[in-house]
Write a protein that holds these residues in place. Structure first.
Motif, short mmCIF file in Angstrom:
data_model
loop_
_atom_site.label_atom_id
_atom_site.label_comp_id
_atom_site.label_asym_id
_atom_site.label_seq_id
_atom_site.Cartn_x
_atom_site.Cartn_y
_atom_site.Cartn_z
N SER A 52 -1.66 10.95 -9.51
CA SER A 52 -2.91 10.28 -9.82
C SER A 52 -3.47 9.62 -8.56
CB SER A 52 -2.69 9.21 -10.90
OG SER A 52 -1.89 8.16 -10.40
N SER A 53 -4.64 9.03 -8.72
CA SER A 53 -5.23 8.25 -7.63
C SER A 53 -4.51 6.91 -7.55
CB SER A 53 -6.72 8.01 -7.89
OG SER A 53 -6.88 7.16 -9.02
N LYS A 54 -4.69 6.21 -6.44
CA LYS A 54 -4.10 4.88 -6.30
C LYS A 54 -4.72 3.93 -7.33
CE LYS A 54 -4.21 3.71 -1.91
NZ LYS A 54 -4.02 3.50 -0.46
N GLN A 55 -6.00 4.09 -7.60
CA GLN A 55 -6.64 3.24 -8.59
C GLN A 55 -6.01 3.44 -9.97
OE1 GLN A 55 -10.92 3.47 -8.91
NE2 GLN A 55 -10.90 2.65 -10.98
N GLU A 56 -5.81 4.69 -10.35
CA GLU A 56 -5.20 4.98 -11.65
C GLU A 56 -3.76 4.48 -11.69
OE1 GLU A 56 -4.81 6.16 -15.55
OE2 GLU A 56 -6.64 6.03 -14.36
N ALA A 57 -3.02 4.64 -10.61
CA ALA A 57 -1.64 4.16 -10.56
C ALA A 57 -1.60 2.63 -10.71
CB ALA A 57 -0.97 4.58 -9.26
N THR A 67 0.84 4.00 -2.88
CA THR A 67 0.62 5.40 -2.52
C THR A 67 1.73 6.28 -3.08
OG1 THR A 67 -0.56 4.75 -0.51
CG2 THR A 67 0.32 6.99 -0.57
N THR A 71 -3.87 0.76 -12.19
CA THR A 71 -4.27 0.47 -13.57
C THR A 71 -3.10 0.68 -14.52
OG1 THR A 71 -6.55 1.09 -13.09
CG2 THR A 71 -5.90 1.06 -15.40
N ALA A 83 1.36 6.56 -6.88
CA ALA A 83 0.27 7.48 -7.22
C ALA A 83 0.69 8.92 -7.00
CB ALA A 83 -0.97 7.15 -6.38
N ARG A 84 1.39 9.18 -5.91
CA ARG A 84 1.84 10.54 -5.62
C ARG A 84 2.81 11.02 -6.70
NH1 ARG A 84 4.15 10.32 -0.25
NH2 ARG A 84 1.99 10.09 0.39
N GLN A 95 3.04 10.00 -9.76
CA GLN A 95 2.32 10.15 -11.02
C GLN A 95 1.28 11.26 -10.98
OE1 GLN A 95 0.59 6.28 -11.83
NE2 GLN A 95 2.51 5.48 -12.63
N ASP A 153 0.84 -1.21 0.00
CA ASP A 153 0.00 0.00 0.00
C ASP A 153 0.87 1.26 0.00
OD1 ASP A 153 -2.67 1.28 0.16
OD2 ASP A 153 -1.85 2.02 2.07
#
Length: 69
Positions: A24-29, A16, A31, A19-20, A22, A12
């Motif tokens: 983006s959100s964690k979901q987008e990261a 996290t 994906t 995502a940070r 990028q 996690d």
């Protein structure tokens, strides 16, 4: 389609951080990471197929050259 992704604490934190970085959100990261990994695997499989073909052809040529000597 909905999916639950269960991560341990270290995973996690890594997601996290990804995502940070990028933005983006964690979901987008997640994906993006899945798509990138799939792209590498497909590309690697294509390269491996080409290598098998080339090596087989090269081995045949080398054998014919040795026999011609």
């Amino acid at each position: 389609m909905a999916m639950t992704l269960r991560l341990n604490d270290a995973q996690d934190r890594a997601l996290t951080l990804l995502a940070r970085v990028q933005g983006s959100s964690k979901q987008e990261a997640a994906t993006r990471a899945i798509i990138a990994a799939a792209s590498r695997v497909v590309a690697d499989a294509e390269v491996a197929d080409l290598a098998r073909t080339y090596v087989a052809e090269a081995a045949g040529v080398e054998k014919r050259i040795r026999q011609a000597r």
